[in-house]
Design an enzyme around this catalytic site. Structure first.
Site, mmCIF file in Angstrom:
data_model
loop_
_atom_site.group_PDB
_atom_site.id
_atom_site.type_symbol
_atom_site.label_atom_id
_atom_site.label_comp_id
_atom_site.label_asym_id
_atom_site.label_seq_id
_atom_site.Cartn_x
_atom_site.Cartn_y
_atom_site.Cartn_z
ATOM 1 N N GLU A 1 -14.092 1.313 -0.428
ATOM 2 C CA GLU A 1 -13.585 1.864 0.830
ATOM 3 C C GLU A 1 -13.888 3.350 0.954
ATOM 4 O O GLU A 1 -14.032 3.884 2.059
ATOM 5 C CB GLU A 1 -12.083 1.626 0.947
ATOM 6 C CG GLU A 1 -11.233 2.416 -0.012
ATOM 7 C CD GLU A 1 -9.739 2.221 0.257
ATOM 8 O OE1 GLU A 1 -9.055 3.240 0.435
ATOM 9 O OE2 GLU A 1 -9.270 1.076 0.277
ATOM 10 N N ASP B 1 0.827 -1.214 0.000
ATOM 11 C CA ASP B 1 0.000 0.000 0.000
ATOM 12 C C ASP B 1 0.861 1.264 0.000
ATOM 13 O O ASP B 1 2.071 1.215 0.232
ATOM 14 C CB ASP B 1 -0.900 -0.022 1.240
ATOM 15 C CG ASP B 1 -2.185 0.771 1.052
ATOM 16 O OD1 ASP B 1 -2.295 1.526 0.073
ATOM 17 O OD2 ASP B 1 -3.086 0.619 1.898
#
Length: 663
Positions: free
Chosen positions: A468, A413
């Site tokens: 998300e 990430d």
């Protein structure tokens, strides 16, 4: 006599010079519909026609190297080469087993050791620079102009204001599309690829890049005449420091005055235009796959696509249990039990399982060895989240350590850049992961550009404004975005959108929630995303408790594969609706979704094999789904290739089906 001879030779060289400065070439697609014209004067420009429709007006291209050498300025053509290619190649872990790759090729070889290669397909065109220099070169900049003959509508994913004092090239590449005329492009801003141009007569084009390696990604900004776009690239970072969100990334303190120092003999990224006369064909396009390098991994037998039980989106929110839920061993065993019961292949341990800036140091509440062993007994494998910064600083030790422990992959990430240094890091991570037989899911990631074909252990990418974001963005029009990305972003490659919300809301009832997040649109909209969105490593975003309360929906999701043998885009209109069918072995999977406008559709089953009957398990929006978004109807029906069935998609609605042969 001498004067006559001198005059003759002078006239000869003048004509030769004139001919050298004004040369044009034409390259047609195999079906003859698409015409690419290349004009060589003191510059090199190209234009594209789809029959009578101008797709690209004359647009100049060049590449500037060190010592002010401009490839494309006063070019001297040495020779040209044409070829016709017609081949088919296999594509593991994709939306189809085989890709047809047919195109006409033109290579123009110029003095100063460079070439430009053009390819014309039936669905678009592409070009790239090639250099053949003996020594390393420094690329200062590349000129990519995209000019248009009219003020068409565009769907652009804006990213940053160039006047922003912060580095405008730092981005998570998560943006909705703004529908504006080319002339209305927001001044002094950047947009990233892919983006779409609507030519009003049903023809659309999507602009892409492919085979991005050892080079920065392409951005565009408005040109001075507001008639098109021109290129921008992030310069090479030469000074960085730790920073960003939770100190998980690198902040760029200083950039060089060049894009990259690179090999003198190499190919550069493809600049591609995909052209469609029907919107639906954009949702089943292989251009990036066709322009990418074949796999560098000889043995791919260890690579296993599948679904993933995910913790972060649902905030580890499980209940009706006798332990405290959170980032601990008991909670993850619960996730593993859920995954095992529902034949979900993986569980991801997101942030919190380790010290974020040192993932060799574990959270004492998480017994990783015990979880790996527990999962192995239940046929569930573990994937670990980490930040790019924590990984790249100790990559060899980290990958070997966790591969030896039995971890199957990493979700990497906060990449948040696509300058050449970061692109090279992504390739390095991919290679080193493959060496350790580890899967990868890149997050905070620029759009894929074909590396997934070169390194098929990369099973997914974010670079999309996924579910998300619903936790925080109540004003986003998510169903419209969902009906746009299959025609634009998904053309670049897989999307880790992370669907699967079991709490569903209509347009007026939706609200952000951290621990009990919901989706915009109906339950069937969410179910359909498992077929529509390409995602070899597909998340199940909600909590095990939520899925167990909705076991009928969970059973259905669990049966949908994540890679397919065949894909058919049945119908669709950008931003409004889309329906796609995909086949795995003998079973077909079908998904359809709409934006906030309800829609009557007809499912035409003519794609099925003639003479056979099929059993269809179908989830469709319930009669009250406009108010109660979780309302759905499940039924089992029988169809054949002659069947045509009408369905109503509710506002923000969807439909999903599994079609199995009966005989």
């Amino acid at each position: 006599m001498k004067k006559t001879i001198y005059f003759f030779f002078a006239l000869f060289f003048i004509n030769l010079s004139f001919a050298q400065k004004n040369q044009d070439f034409v390259l047609f697609s195999p079906n003859g519909k698409i015409k690419t014209s290349i004009l060589i004067t003191d510059k090199i420009s190209w234009s594209v026609l789809n029959e009578k429709q101008t797709i690209l007006a004359p647009s100049t291209i060049s590449m500037t190297l060190d010592q002010n050498e401009v490839l494309g300025k006063n070019p001297i053509l040495l020779n040209s080469k044409r070829e016709k290619i017609n081949q088919t190649f296999q594509t593991p872990f994709y939306k189809k087993s085989n890709v047809k790759n047919q195109y006409n090729l033109l290579i123009l070889n110029f003095k100063n050791d460079f070439s430009i290669e053009y390819r014309a397909f039936d669905d678009g065109v592409a070009y790239r620079f090639i250099t053949k220099k003996k020594k390393e070169i420094t690329v200062k900049t590349e000129e990519v102009n995209l000019n248009f003959d009219q003020d068409y509508n565009s769907l652009m994913p804006y990213v940053r204001d160039l006047r922003n004092p912060k580095d405008p090239y730092i981005s998570s590449f998560e943006s909705h599309y703004e529908n504006k005329k080319i002339s209305e492009y927001t001044k002094d801003t950047l947009a990233f690829l892919p983006f779409l141009i609507d030519y009003k007569n049903q023809i659309k084009a999507v602009f892409l890049e492919a085979n991005l390696e050892d080079y920065p990604g392409l951005f565009v900004t408005n040109n001075q005449n507001k008639s098109g776009f021109e290129s921008r690239f992030s310069k090479y970072p030469i000074q960085e420091k730790n920073g960003g969100f939770n100190n998980l990334n690198k902040l760029i303190i200083e950039r060089a005055d060049y894009l990259v120092k690179t090999k003198g003999t190499r190919t550069f990224p493809w600049r591609a235009i995909v052209i469609a006369e029907k919107d639906a064909s954009l949702a089943n396009n292989d251009m990036v796959q066709k322009l990418s390098e074949p796999t560098k991994i000889k043995d791919i037998s260890w690579i296993k696509p599948g679904k993933v039980a995910w913790d972060w989106w649902n905030d580890w929110n499980i209940y009706n249990i006798d332990f405290k839920a959170g980032i601990n061993t008991e909670t993850y065993k619960y996730y593993i039990d859920f995954a095992s019961k529902n034949k979900v292949e993986y569980v991801v341990l997101d942030e919190g399982w380790s010290v974020e800036n040192n993932i060799m140091e574990h959270n004492p509440n998480v017994d990783l060895k015990a979880l790996i062993a527990y999962g192995k007994e239940r046929n569930v494998s573990i994937i670990l989240w980490c930040s790019w910064m924590a990984l790249h600083e100790n990559i060899d030790t980290i990958f070997k350590n966790y591969a030896d422990l039995g971890v199957k992959g990493f979700k990497v990430d906060f990449i948040d850049r696509d300058d050449a240094k970061m692109v090279n890091s992504v390739y390095q991570i991919a290679q080193k992961a493959a060496n350790n037989k580890l899967l990868l899911d890149f997050h905070g990631m620029y759009k894929p550009t074909g590396i997934q074909r070169t390194f098929p252990n990369i099973l997914n990418f974010e670079g999309v404004k996924g579910l998300e974001n619903n936790k925080w963005t109540p004003n986003d029009d998510v169903p419209t975005y969902d009906c746009s990305i299959p025609f634009i972003r998904m053309m670049a490659g897989p999307m880790d959108y992370t669907p699967g919300a079991m709490r569903n809301a209509n347009k007026y009832d939706f609200k952000p929630s951290h621990s009990t997040p919901m989706s915009q649109g109906t339950r069937c909209h969410q179910l359909a995303l498992y077929t529509i969105f390409e995602s070899p490593l597909q998340m199940m975003a909600d909590s095990p408790t939520a899925y167990m309360k909705e076991q009928e929906s969970t059973n259905f999701i669990a049966k949908i594969p994540t890679t397919f043998d065949e894909t058919m885009a049945l119908d669709g209109e950008v931003g409004k609706f889309v329906s796609i069918a995909r086949k795995k072995e003998n079973t077909w999977y079908l998904g359809a979704i709409t934006n906030w406008d309800s829609k009557e559709i007809t499912i035409d089953f003519s794609f099925l094999e003639k003479g056979k009957s099929y059993s269809v398990e179908i989830f469709s929006d319930g009669l009250n789904a406009d108010k109660a978004a979780q309302d759905y109807k499940r039924e089992i029906i029988t169809v054949d290739s002659k069947s045509k069935l009408p369905y109503r998609l509710a506002s923000g609605g969807g439909l999903s089906a599994i079609i199995t042969p009966k005989n």
